[in-house]
Design a protein around this motif. Structure first.
Motif, short mmCIF file in Angstrom:
data_model
loop_
_atom_site.label_atom_id
_atom_site.label_comp_id
_atom_site.label_asym_id
_atom_site.label_seq_id
_atom_site.Cartn_x
_atom_site.Cartn_y
_atom_site.Cartn_z
N LYS A 64 -2.62 -6.12 28.55
CA LYS A 64 -4.02 -6.35 28.97
C LYS A 64 -4.19 -5.74 30.52
N VAL A 65 -4.92 -5.03 30.83
CA VAL A 65 -4.86 -4.51 32.28
C VAL A 65 -6.31 -4.67 32.85
N ASP B 99 2.43 -10.19 29.78
CA ASP B 99 1.79 -8.78 29.16
C ASP B 99 0.41 -8.71 29.81
N SER B 100 0.23 -9.07 30.88
CA SER B 100 -1.10 -8.88 31.56
C SER B 100 -1.14 -8.45 33.07
N TYR B 101 -1.69 -7.42 33.50
CA TYR B 101 -1.70 -7.08 34.86
C TYR B 101 -2.91 -6.74 35.50
N HIS C 36 6.32 0.89 36.59
CA HIS C 36 6.42 -0.44 36.77
C HIS C 36 7.39 -0.72 35.45
N LEU C 37 7.17 -0.45 34.36
CA LEU C 37 7.88 -0.91 33.14
C LEU C 37 9.09 -0.06 33.03
N PHE D 98 -3.57 -1.44 26.72
CA PHE D 98 -2.58 -0.17 26.42
C PHE D 98 -1.64 -0.40 25.40
N LEU D 99 -1.31 0.21 24.58
CA LEU D 99 -0.16 -0.01 23.67
C LEU D 99 1.07 0.76 24.23
#
Length: 74
Positions: free
Chosen positions: A6-7, A24-26, A50-51, A71-72
């Motif tokens: 989640k972004v 899982d959120s940015y 970043h990932l 995003f997936l």
């Protein structure tokens, strides 16, 4: 392993910045304007760096025209 990210995006900012809010959120600030998908591409590039994954491993699945995106990661 697939996961959803989640972004929240802020386009047209003075500098690029990424802040991780949870596992899982940015929240991401990008210089690119929210026109013709430029901000989406900038977000995808920053998130991939970043990932530590290739950009083609991230797909925008929801929120192409919204500040809230999903995003997936493959």
């Amino acid at each position: 392993m697939e996961s959803y990210l989640k972004v929240k995006v802020h386009a047209g900012e003075k500098k690029n910045r990424l802040e991780q809010k949870g596992p899982d959120s940015y929240e991401i600030w990008v210089k690119a304007p929210a026109e013709q998908g430029r901000a989406n591409e900038a977000v995808r590039t920053l998130l991939a760096q970043h990932l530590g994954v290739a950009e083609n491993k991230l797909s925008l699945i929801k929120g192409a025209t919204s500040p809230a995106k999903i995003f997936l990661k493959r």
